[in-house]
Design a protein around this motif. Structure first.
Motif, short mmCIF file in Angstrom:
data_model
loop_
_atom_site.label_atom_id
_atom_site.label_comp_id
_atom_site.label_asym_id
_atom_site.label_seq_id
_atom_site.Cartn_x
_atom_site.Cartn_y
_atom_site.Cartn_z
N HIS A 168 27.03 162.59 67.67
CA HIS A 168 26.14 161.42 67.61
C HIS A 168 24.68 161.83 67.78
N LYS A 169 24.46 162.73 68.71
CA LYS A 169 23.07 163.19 68.94
C LYS A 169 22.51 163.80 67.65
N LEU A 170 23.30 164.65 67.02
CA LEU A 170 22.83 165.34 65.81
C LEU A 170 22.63 164.34 64.68
N GLU A 171 23.53 163.36 64.63
CA GLU A 171 23.43 162.36 63.57
C GLU A 171 22.11 161.60 63.65
N LYS B 51 18.01 173.46 67.84
CA LYS B 51 17.63 173.40 69.26
C LYS B 51 18.73 172.74 70.09
N GLN B 52 19.32 171.68 69.52
CA GLN B 52 20.42 170.99 70.23
C GLN B 52 21.64 171.89 70.30
N CYS B 53 22.00 172.48 69.16
CA CYS B 53 23.25 173.23 69.07
C CYS B 53 23.29 174.42 70.03
N VAL B 54 22.16 175.09 70.19
CA VAL B 54 22.18 176.27 71.08
C VAL B 54 22.44 175.88 72.53
N MET C 51 15.60 170.54 60.46
CA MET C 51 16.83 171.10 60.99
C MET C 51 16.60 171.95 62.25
N ARG C 52 15.30 172.21 62.53
CA ARG C 52 15.01 172.99 63.74
C ARG C 52 15.47 172.23 64.99
N GLN C 53 15.33 170.89 64.93
CA GLN C 53 15.79 170.05 66.05
C GLN C 53 17.29 170.19 66.26
N VAL C 54 17.99 170.23 65.11
CA VAL C 54 19.45 170.36 65.18
C VAL C 54 19.80 171.70 65.84
#
Lengths: 77, 77
Positions: B34-37, B6-9, B1-4
């Motif tokens: 879509h990216k998060l998925e 990183k995207q969200c911030v 979930m660290r990747q998620v």
């Protein structure tokens, strides 16, 4: 925050570690809000409430495991 | 979930461990979704999106530490 979680599960569903989805009318929401406010240390802890309203089902989208809960009205985090 | 995270911030503010508040128009929201998925394991992980709409400021209430963030539009959890 365990105390907060204990309270919140009385009114709704835990959807993630610190995210609860609850169905509350306005009066009940204020009551719960005050209860939680007394439990937390307002200097250190924080609570965010997201009011989704009556049309909540169209405002929640779920991806991945644990299919969506049937949440209603107010979201307590 | 660290990747998620990183995207969200890139799109908004982290308000709690696994809660992000983001300002996204409809098209951008779908793009991020879509990216998060693609990042998560849909069998194991889950994402909840709460769409607060243009009137979001009236739908978020904060109690406690770290005064409210100026959140807009979509909430990603």
């Amino acid at each position: 925050m365990r105390q907060v979680a204990k309270q919140c599960v009385n009114y709704g569903q835990r959807v993630q570690n610190s995210v609860f989805e609850c169905v509350l009318d306005a009066a009940k929401f204020r009551e719960v809000q005050h209860k939680l406010e007394k439990i937390i240390d307002v200097e250190k802890d924080s609570l965010r409430f997201y009011l989704l309203g009556n049309n909540y089902k169209n405002k929640v989208e779920h991806i991945g495991a644990k299919a969506s809960f049937d949440v209603e009205d107010t979201l307590i985090i």
